[in-house]
Design an enzyme around this catalytic site. Structure first.
Site, mmCIF file in Angstrom:
data_model
loop_
_atom_site.group_PDB
_atom_site.id
_atom_site.type_symbol
_atom_site.label_atom_id
_atom_site.label_comp_id
_atom_site.label_asym_id
_atom_site.label_seq_id
_atom_site.Cartn_x
_atom_site.Cartn_y
_atom_site.Cartn_z
ATOM 1 N N ALA A 223 0.841 -1.204 0.000
ATOM 2 C CA ALA A 223 0.000 0.000 0.000
ATOM 3 C C ALA A 223 0.875 1.253 0.000
ATOM 4 C CB ALA A 223 -0.962 -0.028 1.179
ATOM 5 N N CYS A 224 0.574 2.212 0.864
ATOM 6 C CA CYS A 224 1.259 3.507 0.838
ATOM 7 C C CYS A 224 2.732 3.416 1.213
ATOM 8 C CB CYS A 224 0.551 4.494 1.757
ATOM 9 S SG CYS A 224 -1.120 4.920 1.215
ATOM 10 N N SER A 225 3.148 2.310 1.809
ATOM 11 C CA SER A 225 4.553 2.140 2.186
ATOM 12 C C SER A 225 5.350 1.393 1.130
ATOM 13 C CB SER A 225 4.647 1.399 3.526
ATOM 14 O OG SER A 225 4.083 2.165 4.569
#
Length: 372
Positions: free
Chosen positions: A154-156
């Site tokens: 995801a966002c990481s």
């Protein structure tokens, strides 16, 4: 071999959508929905949709506009989604295409021929297909030998991708690894949800991680990386191939981006702050040695709190630059955009932090130092 960051790349879509445009289209859609469901609303079996407004968006998030690959469908109250026609298998897919554009910029900056790259990692939130891997398509388009694969945290994803690339270099499995983050987040956003319709934008970034002995003079030492995950359903997207096994779920809101924003804020801020401080201690660094924090660009208020906990004071725009206002949340690419656009003034020996966090929960830190 010692891994370093040789260069970064950024591709920005040609279309922007301002908050005012977004609010106008959303409110028109809400009025149409309320009129179509007037009987149920008056009977009390449905709740009327309320209008959005610019002030609410900017206070809640700090976002003022976003870039998208298609604007026409997003701002059309009768459509409320991007219009991106499927391409035949013989053509390059759109996600690979934008990744290649960002990658070429990174390769050009580093003075690196694609044939000298050993591997490609495509690290992003939403791949447009299950297989073949987007990374392999990017590899083919650039003429890179070696191996490639996709990864999703995801966002990481970008910080996880940087550590993975660095580990390949350390282990001697590669000397040059291209890590790309193509994000067409407009495709998974529910543009008819008042609480989140303003959050995301589209973009593509690239990071070239290489062995220090082949890197250009202007590179970044990787002082240390740290990754962390902790399961949470507070940010979720249930779209997947198993949806066809239960047709009753088709078209439901959980097949797009959903989140419990207040819970995310309350739980992620301390998790990320503590992670950064712990890593500073492990690396024997002090917070005042950090010239700049390139944080994940999801919410201005989150970044303000995290930077305050890390630095011990409210960060200036120079200490924690914002691209969120222009780009909105671009998932894995956000911290890389900030690094790409706000790192050119660093002198030899100056240090900074690339940090991402998001669904999973997941979080990653990459401490860097500008080389001589």
């Amino acid at each position: 071999m010692t891994p370093v960051i040789s260069a970064t790349g950024l591709w920005t879509p040609p279309h922007t959508v301002t908050n005012a445009e977004l609010v106008e289209s959303f409110n028109a859609w809400a009025d149409r929905w309320n009129e179509a469901n007037k009987a149920e609303i008056e009977a009390g079996t449905l709740e009327a949709k309320t209008h959005s407004n610019v002030e609410f968006i900017e206070k809640a998030s700090g976002i003022k506009s976003r870039y998208v690959v298609d604007k026409s469908g997003v701002v059309d109250p009768a459509v409320m989604r991007p219009i991106i026609p499927e391409r035949p298998n013989e053509e390059i897919s759109i996600l690979a295409e934008i990744a290649v554009k960002a990658a070429r910029q990174a390769l050009e900056t580093a003075g690196r021929d694609p044939k000298d790259v050993d591997a490609v990692i495509c690290a992003a939130s939403n791949m447009q297909r299950a297989y073949p891997a987007m990374a392999i398509e990017v590899q083919e388009a650039l003429g890179i030998e070696g191996f490639s694969f996709d990864m999703n945290v995801a966002c990481s994803s970008a910080t996880f991708g940087i550590q993975t690339a660095a580990d390949f270099v350390r282990a001697g499995n590669a000397k040059s690894v291209l890590m790309v983050n193509p994000e067409i987040t407009s495709g998974h956003l529910n543009w008819t949800d008042r609480d989140s319709h303003f959050i995301f934008g589209d973009v593509a970034t690239a990071v070239l991680v290489e062995a220090e002995d082949i890197a250009p003079q202007q590179h970044w030492k990787i002082l240390g990386t740290q990754l962390k995950t902790k399961f949470s359903s507070n940010i979720r997207n249930n779209f997947g191939f198993l949806n066809r096994a239960d047709p009753s779920g088709e078209g439901q809101a959980d097949k797009l981006f959903i989140q419990e924003g207040r819970k995310v804020f309350k739980e992620v801020v301390p998790m990320v702050s503590e992670m950064i401080l712990s890593e500073l201690t492990r690396l024997d660094l002090k917070s005042d040695e950090l010239k700049r924090l390139w944080l994940h660009q999801a919410n201005a208020n989150m970044n303000r709190l995290i930077s305050t906990k890390v630095l011990g004071h409210e960060a200036s725009e120079d200490e924690s630059p914002t691209v969120l206002d222009e780009y909105a949340n671009t998932s894995s690419a956000g911290s890389i955009i900030a690094f790409h656009k706000h790192s050119g003034d660093f002198k030899s020996g100056e240090k900074g932090l690339i940090c991402s966090f998001g669904a999973g929960y997941s979080a990653g830190t990459v401490f860097v130092e500008k080389a001589a």
